[in-house]
Structure formats: C-alpha cells, structure tokens
Design a protein around this motif. Structure first.
Motif, PDB file in Angstrom:
ATOM      1  N   MET A   1      12.387  -3.023   0.276  1.00 60.62           N
ATOM      2  CA  MET A   1      10.972  -3.191   0.521  1.00 60.62           C
ATOM      3  C   MET A   1      10.332  -2.947  -1.025  1.00 60.62           C
ATOM      4  N   PRO A   2       9.388  -3.831  -1.547  1.00 58.02           N
ATOM      5  CA  PRO A   2       8.687  -3.422  -2.844  1.00 58.02           C
ATOM      6  C   PRO A   2       7.821  -2.187  -2.810  1.00 58.02           C
ATOM      7  N   GLN A   3       7.776  -1.298  -3.665  1.00 55.47           N
ATOM      8  CA  GLN A   3       6.840  -0.100  -3.821  1.00 55.47           C
ATOM      9  C   GLN A   3       5.559  -0.529  -3.937  1.00 55.47           C
ATOM     10  N   PRO A   4       4.684   0.093  -3.225  1.00 52.77           N
ATOM     11  CA  PRO A   4       3.005  -0.210  -3.503  1.00 52.77           C
ATOM     12  C   PRO A   4       2.641  -0.189  -4.870  1.00 52.77           C
ATOM     13  N   PRO A   5       1.787  -0.488  -5.640  1.00 56.92           N
ATOM     14  CA  PRO A   5       1.258  -0.384  -6.850  1.00 56.92           C
ATOM     15  C   PRO A   5       0.519   0.715  -7.093  1.00 56.92           C
ATOM     16  N   HIS A   6       1.549   1.881  -7.371  1.00 53.07           N
ATOM     17  CA  HIS A   6       0.750   3.295  -7.591  1.00 53.07           C
ATOM     18  C   HIS A   6       0.325   3.643  -8.932  1.00 53.07           C
ATOM     19  N   ALA A   7       0.984   2.889  -9.905  1.00 53.09           N
ATOM     20  CA  ALA A   7       0.430   3.096 -11.238  1.00 53.09           C
ATOM     21  C   ALA A   7      -0.953   3.034 -11.540  1.00 53.09           C
ATOM     22  N   PRO A   8      -1.696   3.979 -12.137  1.00 53.20           N
ATOM     23  CA  PRO A   8      -3.222   4.097 -12.118  1.00 53.20           C
ATOM     24  C   PRO A   8      -3.686   2.695 -13.079  1.00 53.20           C
ATOM     25  N   ASP A   9      -3.003   2.585 -13.901  1.00 52.68           N
ATOM     26  CA  ASP A   9      -3.440   1.043 -14.651  1.00 52.68           C
ATOM     27  C   ASP A   9      -3.402  -0.075 -13.939  1.00 52.68           C
ATOM     28  N   VAL A  10      -2.738  -0.123 -12.837  1.00 55.45           N
ATOM     29  CA  VAL A  10      -2.823  -1.292 -11.990  1.00 55.45           C
ATOM     30  C   VAL A  10      -4.499  -1.804 -11.401  1.00 55.45           C
ATOM     31  N   PHE A  11      -5.258  -0.571 -11.329  1.00 52.58           N
ATOM     32  CA  PHE A  11      -6.424  -0.991 -10.630  1.00 52.58           C
ATOM     33  C   PHE A  11      -7.624  -0.726 -11.702  1.00 52.58           C
ATOM     34  N   THR A  12      -8.616  -1.548 -11.721  1.00 53.54           N
ATOM     35  CA  THR A  12      -9.616  -1.337 -12.431  1.00 53.54           C
ATOM     36  C   THR A  12     -10.274   0.288 -12.404  1.00 53.54           C
ATOM     37  N   ARG A  13     -11.090   0.438 -13.268  1.00 54.01           N
ATOM     38  CA  ARG A  13     -12.077   1.598 -12.884  1.00 54.01           C
ATOM     39  C   ARG A  13     -12.665   2.031 -11.623  1.00 54.01           C
ATOM     40  N   LYS A  14     -13.451   0.405 -11.366  1.00 54.44           N
ATOM     41  CA  LYS A  14     -14.300   0.450 -10.119  1.00 54.44           C
ATOM     42  C   LYS A  14     -13.373   0.768  -8.863  1.00 54.44           C
ATOM     43  N   GLU A  15     -12.059   0.107  -8.914  1.00 54.87           N
ATOM     44  CA  GLU A  15     -11.211   0.135  -7.797  1.00 54.87           C
ATOM     45  C   GLU A  15     -10.625   1.641  -7.726  1.00 54.87           C
ATOM     46  N   ARG A  16     -10.404   2.090  -8.836  1.00 50.01           N
ATOM     47  CA  ARG A  16      -9.819   3.433  -8.623  1.00 50.01           C
ATOM     48  C   ARG A  16     -10.800   4.530  -8.133  1.00 50.01           C
ATOM     49  N   GLN A  17     -12.137   4.374  -8.656  1.00 47.24           N
ATOM     50  CA  GLN A  17     -12.979   5.232  -7.936  1.00 47.24           C
ATOM     51  C   GLN A  17     -13.310   5.175  -6.508  1.00 47.24           C
ATOM     52  N   ILE A  18     -13.214   3.954  -6.023  1.00 44.68           N
ATOM     53  CA  ILE A  18     -13.314   3.616  -4.704  1.00 44.68           C
ATOM     54  C   ILE A  18     -12.120   4.210  -3.709  1.00 44.68           C
ATOM     55  N   ILE A  19     -10.636   4.036  -4.628  1.00 46.98           N
ATOM     56  CA  ILE A  19      -9.805   4.750  -3.896  1.00 46.98           C
ATOM     57  C   ILE A  19      -9.663   6.292  -3.870  1.00 46.98           C
ATOM     58  N   GLU A  20     -10.198   6.610  -4.719  1.00 47.14           N
ATOM     59  CA  GLU A  20     -10.356   8.331  -4.902  1.00 47.14           C
ATOM     60  C   GLU A  20     -11.242   8.978  -4.036  1.00 47.14           C
ATOM     61  N   ARG A  21     -12.359   8.211  -3.930  1.00 51.23           N
ATOM     62  CA  ARG A  21     -13.523   8.508  -2.904  1.00 51.23           C
ATOM     63  C   ARG A  21     -12.997   8.534  -1.233  1.00 51.23           C
ATOM     64  N   HIS A  22     -12.162   7.574  -1.134  1.00 60.59           N
ATOM     65  CA  HIS A  22     -11.798   7.368   0.240  1.00 60.59           C
ATOM     66  C   HIS A  22     -10.548   7.521   0.436  1.00 60.59           C
ATOM     67  N   ARG A  23     -10.275   8.848   1.082  1.00 58.61           N
ATOM     68  CA  ARG A  23      -8.657   9.445   1.257  1.00 58.61           C
ATOM     69  C   ARG A  23      -8.354   9.387   2.544  1.00 58.61           C
ATOM     70  N   THR A  24      -9.480   8.929   3.430  1.00 61.22           N
ATOM     71  CA  THR A  24      -8.915   9.369   4.882  1.00 61.22           C
ATOM     72  C   THR A  24      -9.424   8.082   5.901  1.00 61.22           C
ATOM     73  N   PRO A  25      -8.974   7.638   6.776  1.00 61.56           N
ATOM     74  CA  PRO A  25      -9.288   6.535   7.550  1.00 61.56           C
ATOM     75  C   PRO A  25     -10.586   6.463   7.903  1.00 61.56           C
ATOM     76  N   GLU A  26     -11.223   7.760   8.391  1.00 63.25           N
ATOM     77  CA  GLU A  26     -12.741   7.975   8.524  1.00 63.25           C
ATOM     78  C   GLU A  26     -13.500   7.434   7.346  1.00 63.25           C
ATOM     79  N   GLN A  27     -13.039   7.863   6.061  1.00 67.04           N
ATOM     80  CA  GLN A  27     -13.887   7.511   4.898  1.00 67.04           C
ATOM     81  C   GLN A  27     -13.833   6.087   4.617  1.00 67.04           C
TER      82      GLN A  27
END
Length: 216
Positions: free
Chosen positions: A1-27
């Motif tokens: 299976m291919p690995q998920p795109p973990h490298a930070p530069d794969v995402f835009t700044r706004k996308e990274r902010q959303i990912i970092e702010r929402h770490r749990t399913p509830e969030q």
C-alpha cells in the motif's frame, strides 16, 4: 500500500493549519458541522480535501474523505463505511476505532446521520445506529461495507484538483453486506417520521429517535 502524504510541504499553509487544529475525530466532526452543506447547485461534485478547503463546503462523501485525510495525518487509517439504501440515496461515513470500540465522523442533510461516539462493538452495531434516522419518506438501509481507501492505490483522492469520481464508482461497485431488518419495524418508523414531518414541516427530525446520547 502507498504511504500517506506525510511531508508537510504536500499541504498548503491553510491545509496544514486545519490538520494541526483538528487532531481527534470529535474536533474533525465539529469542523465539518461548521461547513455549509454542499447542495451541488452548480452541478454534481466529488471534491478532494484540497478542493473542499478551497470551496468551504462539503456533502456527505466529501466530508468522509476530508475526515480520512485529516485523521490519517494523526495516525488513523482512512476507513469509510458505505451505506446502500432502497431508494438509491446512499450515505458514506468515516469510521475510527478507539479502545476497541467503533465511532464515526459524518456530514449529512439529515440531523440523525452525522457522527457517532466510539461506543459500538463492531461495524454492524455502528451501522444499526443509523437505521432509524435513515428512514424518511423513501430511505431504508439495505446494505453496508467497510472500505479502506488505501485500496485505491496511487489514485489521488486526497488532493486532486478535479472531481474524484473513481471513489464513488468504487463504492458503488464493491459488494455490500446485506442488513436484514423487519418490515414491521420499518413501517413503524416510516409512520412516525411522516407524522412528525407533517406536524413540524421544515424542522429537522430529531426528537423521535432513541439513543441520541450516542450521536457525536
């Protein structure tokens, strides 16, 4: 299976902010509930996480994919469950496991079809929690299937700039497990829904359902 795109530069700044702010399913559930629902008024869409962020709107399948992308970055596998309905209006939810119990993150036009707390012993039990609120004038769950989106291989369902119809086609084509339910139960729920709908036109149907404490 291919690995998920973990490298930070794969995402835009706004996308990274959303990912970092929402770490749990509830969030993530709160994030998705805050997005306007995508009614597809300008034509059918199936947008990736990147396109949902750009357009700031999502329907049920788009929301499930967004949850999969965000939570994959925090160690959750990209798992969804596809529902089949007798009226052809299917539903897709993102699912996760915590301490041996299953829960879900979801977005819907219907109040009872959003996420679920991780309190269910198995996928079938989780699916059953959607059966009652799925019944409206035409809907009834007839089947379901758990899907690991990594089965799509190198297909870019995470960040594509075009509609990702291959995901929908895959979910439509895979075999679904049959969910057997009694006609008596279905007819009782349908009668109850119609009565509430007639007495409270335009209002979300919520109060008639039990076990709402399990909803996310």
């Amino acid at each position: 299976m291919p690995q998920p795109p973990h490298a930070p530069d794969v995402f835009t700044r706004k996308e990274r902010q959303i990912i970092e702010r929402h770490r749990t399913p509830e969030q993530v559930q709160r994030f998705l509930r805050g997005l306007p629902y995508n009614w597809e008024l300008r034509g059918d869409t199936l947008r990736s996480f990147r396109q949902v962020v750009r357009h700031n709107t999502a329907h049920c399948l788009e929301a499930a994919l967004v949850a999969a992308v965000i939570l994959e970055q925090h160690g959750y596998p990209p798992l969804v469950v596809s529902f089949e309905s007798k009226d052809g209006v299917d539903h897709v939810i993102y699912v996760f496991r915590r301490r041996g119990r299953w829960g879900a993150v979801a977005r819907s036009r219907d109040a009872g079809l959003h996420g679920r707390k991780p309190v269910f012993r198995g996928i079938r039990d989780l699916v059953w929690s959607y059966f009652d609120p799925y019944v409206d004038l035409t809907g009834r769950i007839t089947g379901y299937q758990l899907v690991d989106l990594r089965a799509l291989g190198k297909y870019d369902w995470r960040l594509a700039l075009t509609n990702i119809w291959k995901v929908e086609n895959y979910l439509l084509e895979i075999p679904h497990r049959r969910l057997r339910s009694s006609d008596r139960r279905y007819k009782r729920l349908l009668t109850r829904f119609r009565a509430y709908h007639e007495q409270h036109p335009g209002e979300p149907v919520v109060e008639i359902y039990r076990n709402r404490e399990r909803w996310m």
